[in-house]
Design a protein around this motif. Structure first.
Motif, mmCIF file in Angstrom:
data_model
loop_
_atom_site.group_PDB
_atom_site.id
_atom_site.type_symbol
_atom_site.label_atom_id
_atom_site.label_comp_id
_atom_site.label_asym_id
_atom_site.label_seq_id
_atom_site.Cartn_x
_atom_site.Cartn_y
_atom_site.Cartn_z
ATOM 1 N N LEU A 1 0.830 -1.199 0.000
ATOM 2 C CA LEU A 1 0.000 0.000 0.000
ATOM 3 C C LEU A 1 0.869 1.254 0.000
ATOM 4 N N VAL A 2 1.918 1.257 0.798
ATOM 5 C CA VAL A 2 2.831 2.404 0.829
ATOM 6 C C VAL A 2 3.507 2.590 -0.527
ATOM 7 N N GLU A 3 4.000 1.509 -1.107
ATOM 8 C CA GLU A 3 4.648 1.600 -2.426
ATOM 9 C C GLU A 3 3.704 2.235 -3.441
ATOM 10 N N TYR A 4 2.481 1.726 -3.491
ATOM 11 C CA TYR A 4 1.527 2.224 -4.485
ATOM 12 C C TYR A 4 1.176 3.679 -4.235
ATOM 13 N N ALA A 5 0.883 4.017 -2.975
ATOM 14 C CA ALA A 5 0.442 5.375 -2.651
ATOM 15 C C ALA A 5 1.538 6.404 -2.911
ATOM 16 N N VAL A 6 2.769 6.075 -2.557
ATOM 17 C CA VAL A 6 3.877 7.021 -2.768
ATOM 18 C C VAL A 6 4.214 7.142 -4.240
ATOM 19 N N SER A 7 4.266 6.011 -4.949
ATOM 20 C CA SER A 7 4.682 6.036 -6.354
ATOM 21 C C SER A 7 3.661 6.719 -7.250
ATOM 22 N N THR A 8 2.372 6.619 -6.906
ATOM 23 C CA THR A 8 1.332 7.244 -7.729
ATOM 24 C C THR A 8 0.949 8.629 -7.233
ATOM 25 N N ARG A 9 1.666 9.118 -6.208
ATOM 26 C CA ARG A 9 1.431 10.456 -5.645
ATOM 27 C C ARG A 9 0.050 10.596 -5.015
ATOM 28 N N MET A 10 -0.501 9.486 -4.533
ATOM 29 C CA MET A 10 -1.734 9.587 -3.766
ATOM 30 C C MET A 10 -1.493 10.405 -2.498
ATOM 31 N N VAL A 11 -0.303 10.260 -1.956
ATOM 32 C CA VAL A 11 0.133 11.075 -0.823
ATOM 33 C C VAL A 11 1.513 11.612 -1.154
ATOM 34 N N ASN A 12 1.850 12.761 -0.606
ATOM 35 C CA ASN A 12 3.159 13.356 -0.865
ATOM 36 C C ASN A 12 3.679 13.993 0.421
ATOM 37 N N PRO A 13 4.946 14.405 0.426
ATOM 38 C CA PRO A 13 5.525 14.952 1.669
ATOM 39 C C PRO A 13 4.759 16.119 2.268
ATOM 40 N N ASP A 14 4.109 16.914 1.439
ATOM 41 C CA ASP A 14 3.346 18.052 1.972
ATOM 42 C C ASP A 14 2.140 17.608 2.800
ATOM 43 N N ASP A 15 1.694 16.356 2.596
ATOM 44 C CA ASP A 15 0.517 15.870 3.318
ATOM 45 C C ASP A 15 0.826 15.441 4.750
ATOM 46 N N VAL A 16 2.111 15.251 5.060
ATOM 47 C CA VAL A 16 2.473 14.716 6.376
ATOM 48 C C VAL A 16 1.969 15.615 7.501
ATOM 49 N N VAL A 17 1.840 16.908 7.240
ATOM 50 C CA VAL A 17 1.354 17.837 8.265
ATOM 51 C C VAL A 17 -0.037 17.449 8.760
ATOM 52 N N LEU A 18 -0.794 16.733 7.934
ATOM 53 C CA LEU A 18 -2.133 16.306 8.336
ATOM 54 C C LEU A 18 -2.083 15.372 9.543
ATOM 55 N N LEU A 19 -1.009 14.610 9.677
ATOM 56 C CA LEU A 19 -0.864 13.721 10.822
ATOM 57 C C LEU A 19 -0.728 14.522 12.125
ATOM 58 N N ASP A 20 0.078 15.582 12.065
ATOM 59 C CA ASP A 20 0.240 16.427 13.244
ATOM 60 C C ASP A 20 -1.062 17.145 13.595
ATOM 61 N N GLN A 21 -1.794 17.550 12.568
ATOM 62 C CA GLN A 21 -3.081 18.196 12.818
ATOM 63 C C GLN A 21 -4.063 17.224 13.458
ATOM 64 N N GLU A 22 -4.047 15.968 13.030
ATOM 65 C CA GLU A 22 -4.921 14.955 13.618
ATOM 66 C C GLU A 22 -4.532 14.697 15.067
ATOM 67 N N ALA A 23 -3.233 14.627 15.333
ATOM 68 C CA ALA A 23 -2.768 14.394 16.700
ATOM 69 C C ALA A 23 -3.170 15.563 17.608
ATOM 70 N N ALA A 24 -3.055 16.791 17.090
ATOM 71 C CA ALA A 24 -3.433 17.962 17.884
ATOM 72 C C ALA A 24 -4.929 17.973 18.157
ATOM 73 N N ALA A 25 -5.718 17.586 17.165
ATOM 74 C CA ALA A 25 -7.166 17.544 17.348
ATOM 75 C C ALA A 25 -7.547 16.485 18.371
ATOM 76 N N ASN A 26 -6.866 15.333 18.336
ATOM 77 C CA ASN A 26 -7.141 14.286 19.326
ATOM 78 C C ASN A 26 -6.773 14.735 20.730
ATOM 79 N N ALA A 27 -5.660 15.475 20.842
ATOM 80 C CA ALA A 27 -5.225 15.979 22.143
ATOM 81 C C ALA A 27 -6.242 16.964 22.709
ATOM 82 N N ARG A 28 -6.750 17.844 21.856
ATOM 83 C CA ARG A 28 -7.754 18.821 22.323
ATOM 84 C C ARG A 28 -9.033 18.116 22.771
#
Length: 239
Positions: free
Chosen positions: A207-234
């Motif tokens: 799944l990671v190979e496919y998603a990264v190679s086809t640009r389903m996700v890209n490095p700019d999207d990683v910030v979404l993980l931090d936003q999710e963690a912050a929302a869970n903390a709140r």
């Protein structure tokens, strides 16, 4: 066409048309001492006036895409692929580690844009609609790969680690992983199911190979993980 050059972990390797260039646990490009990786996994050779990428292993497969992620090939053991694009990204997994390197050439056989044709035997990748939770799941698995500054290696977390990163229960994570794999399997993405309804054991890596190679996700999207963690903390502090 000049000989290809390979970029891996910030280093460059030259390929000669007079010799086969081997990639693996040993070879001209030594990837890693990972025991799950073949001693010789991939090779680049010159034949019939073209350079070819060849899977010389007997178990692992590689995902190969052009720079846009629109053209993808799954290179199974024994398969070969002509190097017909100016730049190709190669991703593969051995154990819990995903590796990638880039092949650079002056090839001018094909270019890609939303409406271009592709080489025979290759596949154009259409847009895949993901829910926000499905995107987060993929990002949690691909985070280490996406944070690389240059082609190299990244660890894929266990499902329990990815679930913890997202603040989800293990059950919720596994259910969403099933849904994502089923969605991609239905459109013909190989390697996500083990046959007769049985999920592939290495589906997280695939799944990671496919998603990264086809640009389903890209490095700019990683910030979404931090936003999710912050929302869970709140959410947890407000209870």
């Amino acid at each position: 066409m000049n000989a290809p050059r390979i970029e891996f972990c910030g280093e460059w390797y030259d390929v000669s048309p007079d010799d086969v260039f081997y990639i693996g646990r040993e070879g001209d490009l030594t990837i890693d001492d990972n025991p799950f990786l073949h001693r010789r996994f991939l090779a680049i050779g010159f034949e019939s006036a073209m350079f070819w990428l060849i899977n010389v292993g007997n178990a692992l497969s590689a995902t190969v895409t052009d720079t846009t992620g629109q053209v993808q090939a799954w290179l199974a053991p024994g398969a070969r692929l002509p190097i017909v694009f100016g730049e190709l990204q190669v991703l593969f997994s051995a154990g819990s580690t995903t590796y990638d390197f880039t092949i650079h050439t002056d090839a001018q056989y094909f270019g890609t844009s939303p409406l271009t044709s592709v080489a025979p035997g290759e596949t154009t990748i259409g847009p895949i609609q993901l829910t926000s939770s499905q995107r987060l799941l993929i990002l949690a698995l691909a985070e280490d790969v996406l944070r690389q500054n240059s082609p190299g290696r990244g660890e894929i977390p266990a499902s329990s680690q990815a679930a913890e990163r997202l603040g989800w229960t293990q059950t919720a994570f596994n259910r969403k992983l099933d849904n994502v794999c089923d969605k991609l399997d239905r459109i013909g993405v190989p390697g996500l199911r083990g046959g007769r309804g049985k999920l592939a054991t290495n589906r997280r890596a695939r799944l990671v190979e496919y998603a990264v190679s086809t640009r389903m996700v890209n490095p700019d999207d990683v910030v979404l993980l931090d936003q999710e963690a912050a929302a869970n903390a709140r959410s947890s502090t407000s209870v």
